[in-house]
Design a protein around this motif. Structure first.
Motif: not given
Length: 261
Positions: A197-207, A212-222
């Protein structure tokens, strides 16, 4: 002349459980069961207890359960309903001895049925919960669990590892992915296998970033910068770059959880 047909014994019935021989361990290989909530162990199998039972992968195959103070139930929810009035048999090889229990399913019965070795219950989530029960204050090795139609236990045949893995991944999967996208561009990431079914999701190690600039650690909600998750179902995730100039390269690890709870 009459042909004599050899008797090969009872043909094995289909196992209605997943990972009955405990080949797949997606959540880890050792667990302390110390909470009054569903705690996953081997793929598709879970326990709950505040007593601190130890559940782990057995070195010679199967699962090892060391109980403390009380019995420990190892459970799996069935995705599909059993049929009313049909006979079923659950069996397990525990410490080298084959245990079995036969029952006639009644969907109107909300009570736990079974014996000292097995538990069958139609839970409040409307799924049938199948359980193997292990003695208190004892270490037990369980190698095979099978639920099948009929009044007798037939012999256990393991699935190929790849087949069992694919089936378990319908309920829980994790993998790494990478993609690149440009301004206001959407990108679909297809799952390796369709989830239950549609799963719950968890992100990690997001780059992600531009050159190579503006490195982030998660997907933005903006809605004005970065990359945003805009859609998910049992097959795909869809991402969108939100009004940031240039090419954004994304790498990520994701966990998808569609287990029955």
């Amino acid at each position: 002349m009459k042909l004599k047909i050899p008797n090969f014994g009872s043909l094995p019935n289909q196992n209605l459980l997943d990972n009955g021989d405990f080949q797949i361990w997606q959540y880890g290989e050792s667990f302390t069961i110390n909470q009054d909530k569903q705690q996953m162990t081997a793929s598709r199998w879970w326990c709950w207890s505040p007593q601190g039972h130890i559940v782990e992968k057995n070195a010679n195959g199967g699962i090892k359960i060391t109980t403390k103070n009380t019995t420990c139930g190892l459970y799996q929810y069935l995705e599909n309903e059993l049929e009313d009035g049909e006979d079923y048999t659950i069996s397990a090889l525990i410490n080298g001895a084959l245990k079995s229990f036969t029952f006639t399913y009644d969907s109107s019965n909300d009570e736990n049925i079974g014996n000292s070795n097995f538990s069958i219950l139609k839970s409040t989530n409307e799924h049938v919960r199948i359980g193997v029960v292990f003695e208190a204050n004892k270490t037990s090795i369980c190698k095979y669990v099978k639920l099948e139609r009929g009044k007798f236990a037939t012999f256990f045949i393991s699935k190929k590892y790849s087949e069992e893995w694919a089936e378990c991944c319908r309920y829980y999967a994790q993998w790494c992915f990478a993609f690149a996208m440009t301004n206001s561009y959407e990108y679909n990431v297809s799952f390796p296998i369709k989830m239950r079914t549609t799963p719950a999701y968890t992100f990690s190690d997001v780059r992600y970033g531009i050159n190579g600039q503006n490195i982030k650690t998660s997907f933005t909600d903006s809605h004005t910068t970065g990359v945003q998750l805009t859609f998910i179902d049992s097959n795909i995730m869809r991402f969108r770059q939100n009004y940031q100039d240039g090419v954004i390269a994304v790498t990520c690890r994701v966990i998808l959880d569609a287990e029955i709870s």
